[in-house]
Design an enzyme around this catalytic site. Structure first.
Site, short mmCIF file in Angstrom:
data_model
loop_
_atom_site.label_atom_id
_atom_site.label_comp_id
_atom_site.label_asym_id
_atom_site.label_seq_id
_atom_site.Cartn_x
_atom_site.Cartn_y
_atom_site.Cartn_z
N THR A 157 -24.17 -5.10 38.07
CA THR A 157 -25.07 -6.06 37.43
C THR A 157 -24.76 -7.46 37.93
OG1 THR A 157 -24.96 -4.69 35.49
CG2 THR A 157 -25.96 -6.83 35.21
N HIS A 278 -33.48 -8.40 34.26
CA HIS A 278 -32.84 -7.92 33.04
C HIS A 278 -33.85 -7.86 31.88
CE1 HIS A 278 -28.52 -7.13 32.09
NE2 HIS A 278 -28.96 -7.16 30.84
C1 HOC Z 1 -22.96 -7.37 21.87
C2 HOC Z 1 -22.91 -7.10 23.33
O1 HOC Z 1 -27.43 -5.64 28.93
C3 HOC Z 1 -28.38 -6.90 27.20
C4 HOC Z 1 -27.36 -5.88 27.58
C5 HOC Z 1 -25.95 -6.21 27.22
C6 HOC Z 1 -25.77 -6.77 25.84
C7 HOC Z 1 -24.35 -6.93 25.38
C8 HOC Z 1 -24.30 -7.02 23.88
O2 HOC Z 1 -28.85 -6.88 26.08
O3 HOC Z 1 -28.72 -7.73 28.02
#
Ligand code: HOC
Length: 381
Positions: A157, A278
């Site tokens: 990523t 994303h």
């Molecule tokens: C509490 C941790 O890829 C997103 C995910 C990773 C989130 C981490 C959350 O929501 O972007």
């Protein structure tokens, strides 16, 4: 009801009914004004497909090879985090559905099921989404675990160097595990089915990060805190090349958006890139992946596989990505809403719907295999 779901938007509605709002907003929400999230899907509307008729389409083949492995459809189930928070079956359900349909399945470093458990499931291809942490030992151990569990690819990523400003999550205080404030508590009690499943099925954990994040001690971790405290902001191309070397297997970069970076990905020997923002959860205002496919494919298409990740909700979106020159399409929310709505059954129904749309749309386009979807089969408005 599940039987009333005929498209991904229907699953979204059902998920909204079933989940407490902080959890639904975590899945559904994106960064800032959420412009990029909407644009990711709207971008597909800027082109029109041009069908051929009388093409003899009784038998068609939707399969293809992606990163050296056969896939029954030109669609990857992208890695996403925290799936057991959405439905108690979590990643297990998505992995089983992917196996049943012969699709690539990705699990996240932030998965709620371990690398080992997913690795032991099914013969379909699997990728591990690696988030590079400040703790180098943790990165190394995840790579070694992926090798031992015989994962087919690592997707590094590259678009989460800091956390996007997820305003819905800031309002709800969403964290992992969920933090209870008076208003969120009310929303959880209003969804007793979810709450009972969550509390009684299995304890929440992030088994791929074990004690490295405070989720290991069940202290809530917010998205902002996770990204800014845990991830390595010094990550650069040299580091990406080292990780590729250390892994030694099929290597993909997830989150590449520019032509220049696509060229750099080729230079470090990556096998594939996922053009991705994303799901609009990081840089709001970033271009839609579909809008970048043509430029990137024209620059590096012969040298690397180009996956169009994000915004996909329809079979026609997949066909448009392919006709633009992408190797295949991929997405997260397209199965996450279904998982939240109805677990494995939901995911299977969502994949069935997309599969049937892809098959129907290929026939209506007059093509019998995915390689016949070429750029001359669509027009930009
Ligand atoms: C509490 C941790 O890829 C997103 C995910 C990773 C989130 C981490 C959350 O929501 O972007």
């Amino acid at each position: 009801r599940l039987s009333d779901c005929h498209n991904i938007a229907d699953f979204r509605r059902l998920a909204k009914q079933r989940l407490p709002w902080p959890v639904f907003d975590y899945i559904d929400g994106a960064a800032d004004d959420e412009l990029t999230k909407s644009r990711n899907t709207a971008a597909f509307d800027d082109v029109d497909l041009v069908p051929d008729v009388l093409a003899g389409v009784e038998t068609i083949d939707t399969s293809l090879t992606v990163m050296g492995r056969k896939s029954a459809l030109p669609l990857i189930l992208s890695p996403t985090a925290l799936q057991r928070v959405f439905h108690w079956q979590g990643e297990r359900a998505v992995a089983r559905a992917a196996e049943k349909f012969g699709l690539w399945f990705g699990i996240s470093s932030l998965a709620t099921v371990s690398i080992e458990e997913i690795g032991a499931m099914g013969n379909n291809p699997k990728m591990f989404q690696l988030y590079v942490h400040k703790d180098k030992e943790l990165n190394r151990s995840m790579i070694e675990r992926c090798k031992a569990a015989k994962f087919d690819a690592i997707a590094l990523t590259v678009d989460t160097i800091v956390g996007g400003k997820r305003e819905r999550c800031l309002r709800s205080g969403f964290s992992s595990p969920p933090r209870f404030t008076p208003s969120s508590l009310l929303s959880y009690t209003l969804k007793p089915r979810w709450a009972l499943d969550y509390v009684f099925r299995e304890k929440f954990a992030l088994p791929n990060l074990d004690t490295h994040v405070s989720a290991g001690t069940r202290e809530p971790v917010s998205i902002q805190r996770y990204f800014s405290e845990m991830l390595d902001q010094s990550m650069d191309w040299k580091m990406a090349a080292q990780i590729r070397e250390e892994w030694g297997g099929t290597f993909c970069l997830k989150g590449v958006m520019s032509v220049a970076d696509a060229r750099r990905a080729v230079e470090i020997g990556a096998d594939a890139i996922m053009i991705s923002n994303h799901g609009g959860r990081q840089l709001d205002g970033s271009r839609a992946p579909f809008d970048q496919v043509r430029e990137i494919v024209d620059a590096v298409g012969g040298e690397i596989e180009v996956i169009c990740d994000g915004g996909v909700r329809r079979g026609t979106h997949v066909l448009k990505a392919l006709a633009s020159g992408a190797t295949c399409a991929s997405g997260g929310r397209l199965y996450l809403y279904a998982l939240a709505a109805a677990g494995q059954q939901g995911v299977e129904r969502a994949i069935t719907i997309l599969k049937e749309e892809i098959e129907r749309d290929m026939k209506l386009m007059g093509v019998t295999s995915v390689d016949q979807l070429t750029r001359d089969r669509m027009r930009w408005r």
